[in-house]
Scaffold this motif. Structure first.
Motif, PDB file in Angstrom:
ATOM      1  N   PHE A  86       0.794  -1.382   0.072  1.00 38.90           N
ATOM      2  CA  PHE A  86      -0.075   0.035   0.121  1.00 38.90           C
ATOM      3  C   PHE A  86       0.863   1.355   0.042  1.00 38.90           C
ATOM      4  N   CYS A  87       1.936   1.262   0.706  1.00 38.21           N
ATOM      5  CA  CYS A  87       2.872   2.510   0.902  1.00 38.21           C
ATOM      6  C   CYS A  87       3.362   2.685  -0.657  1.00 38.21           C
ATOM      7  N   ASN A  88       3.967   1.504  -1.387  1.00 41.81           N
ATOM      8  CA  ASN A  88       4.313   1.814  -2.626  1.00 41.81           C
ATOM      9  C   ASN A  88       3.299   2.278  -3.585  1.00 41.81           C
ATOM     10  N   LEU A  89       2.237   1.999  -3.560  1.00 40.58           N
ATOM     11  CA  LEU A  89       1.029   2.419  -4.057  1.00 40.58           C
ATOM     12  C   LEU A  89       0.738   3.934  -4.211  1.00 40.58           C
ATOM     13  N   LEU A  90       0.713   4.199  -2.634  1.00 38.50           N
ATOM     14  CA  LEU A  90       0.379   5.734  -2.245  1.00 38.50           C
ATOM     15  C   LEU A  90       1.452   6.623  -2.881  1.00 38.50           C
TER      16      LEU A  90
END
Length: 285
Positions: A109-113
Motif C-alpha cells: 500500500f505504501c508503494n501504491l500511495l
C-alpha cells in the motif's frame, strides 16, 4: 515478590480488557470515531505544545519505525506464547506469518500511495521576492518535468494527491495489536502457563497499543490534514477487516495462517472448557 505480584495483577487486568467481547467487537468503531473526530481537537490544543513539533522524541523514536516496533514486540509475544504451549516450531511460524502478511500488505500500500502521489503531483518553486508575496504566503511557479525526489532535493514544493501513511500505519498497528493480544485472556482463563517473560512481553504490547493511540491523537490534533488522514485511517481499517475478518477466518492451510489463538486455546484443562473458550474467542470473529 512485590514486582511479580504487580506484574500478574496488571497483566490479568489488561488481558481481561483486551479479551472482553465488547471491547473486541467495538474497538474498530472506537478507532474510526477517533480518526473522524480527532482533527476537531486542533481547535483546542496549543500549537506551542511540544507535541506540535515533528522533531519530538516520540515521533522520531517510534513513529518513523512504527512497523518495526510492532513486529518486534508482537512477534516475540506470539512466538513465545505459541511455542510455550505446543513446542512446535511450525505452529509458531504459522502464527508469525500473519505479521508477514500484514507487513507485505502495508509495504504494498505504501508503494501504491507513493506512486499515486508521484503520478498526480507537480513541482512548484516558491517566489520569495517581496512584491510576489500574497497574504503572507509566497507565490508558487510550476516547474514541469521534475520528479518528486528531485523537486524536494532542490528545496522546492511538491503538491500531489496524498494519503496519510502515518495514520494508515497507526490504525493498522492498533487493530493488529488488539487482535494478537486478545487471545491472552482466554489462554489465562484456561490455566495456561504464564511466566514472567510472557507477561512482560504482553504488557509491552499493551503499552505499545496505548502509545500508538496517543500518537494517533497527536497527529490528528496537531497536524490535521483532511481528508488525507481519513482515507489513511479507512485503509488501515479495511486492511484489518480483509485479513482478520476475512481471509484468516478460512482456517489454517498452506495459503492461510488462520486466526490468532487457533490451536492454542486447549491447554491441559478439560476439553469442554477448552471448547467453550475457543467458541467464545471465535464468536467475535
Amino acid at each position: 515478590m512485590f514486582f511479580n505480584t504487580m506484574l500478574v495483577v496488571l497483566t490479568d487486568l489488561a488481558a481481561r480488557l483486551l479479551g472482553n467481547t465488547a471491547f473486541r467487537k467495538h474497538f474498530h468503531l472506537f478507532l474510526s470515531a477517533v480518526v473522524m473526530i480527532g482533527p476537531a481537537l486542533s481547535l483546542w490544543v496549543s500549537q506551542h505544545s511540544i507535541f506540535a513539533k515533528r522533531s519530538h522524541f516520540l515521533y522520531r523514536m517510534f513513529l518513523r519505525s512504527g512497523w518495526g516496533w510492532t513486529c518486534i514486540l508482537v512477534g516475540s509475544f506470539v512466538f513465545l506464547l505459541s511455542f510455550s504451549v505446543r513446542r512446535s516450531l511450525s505452529l509458531s511460524v504459522r502464527h508469525l506469518s500473519r505479521l508477514a502478511v500484514a507487513g507485505g500488505l502495508w509495504f504494498g500500500f505504501c508503494n501504491l500511495l507513493d506512486l499515486l502521489e508521484n503520478t498526480t503531483g507537480s513541482c512548484y518553486e516558491p517566489l520569495t521576492a517581496g512584491s510576489e508575496v500574497a497574504n503572507g504566503q509566497p507565490l508558487l511557479v510550476l516547474r514541469e518535468g521534475e520528479s518528486k525526489s528531485g523537486c524536494l532535493g532542490a528545496g522546492m514544493l511538491w503538491r500531489g494527491y496524498e494519503v496519510s501513511e502515518d495514520v494508515f500505519l497507526l490504525c493498522l498497528c492498533c487493530l493488529l495489536l488488539a487482535e494478537e493480544t486478545a487471545v491472552f485472556g482466554p489462554y489465562l482463563s484456561l490455566g495456561g502457563i504464564s511466566g514472567a517473560p510472557l507477561r512482560i512481553l504482553f504488557l509491552f504490547c499493551v503499552l505499545l497499543l496505548w502509545l500508538w493511540l496517543f500518537l494517533l491523537l497527536c497527529l490528528l490534533a496537531y497536524f490535521p490534514q483532511f481528508p488525507t488522514q481519513l482515507i489513511g485511517g479507512a485503509l488501515g481499517c479495511l486492511s484489518w477487516r480483509g485479513l482478520y475478518q476475512g481471509w484468516y477466518r478460512q482456517g489454517p492451510s498452506w495459503y492461510c495462517p488462520g486466526r490468532p489463538g487457533l490451536g492454542l486455546l486447549n491447554t491441559k484443562t478439560s476439553s469442554s472448557e477448552a471448547q467453550a473458550a475457543q467458541r467464545s474467542h471465535d464468536h467475535y470473529n
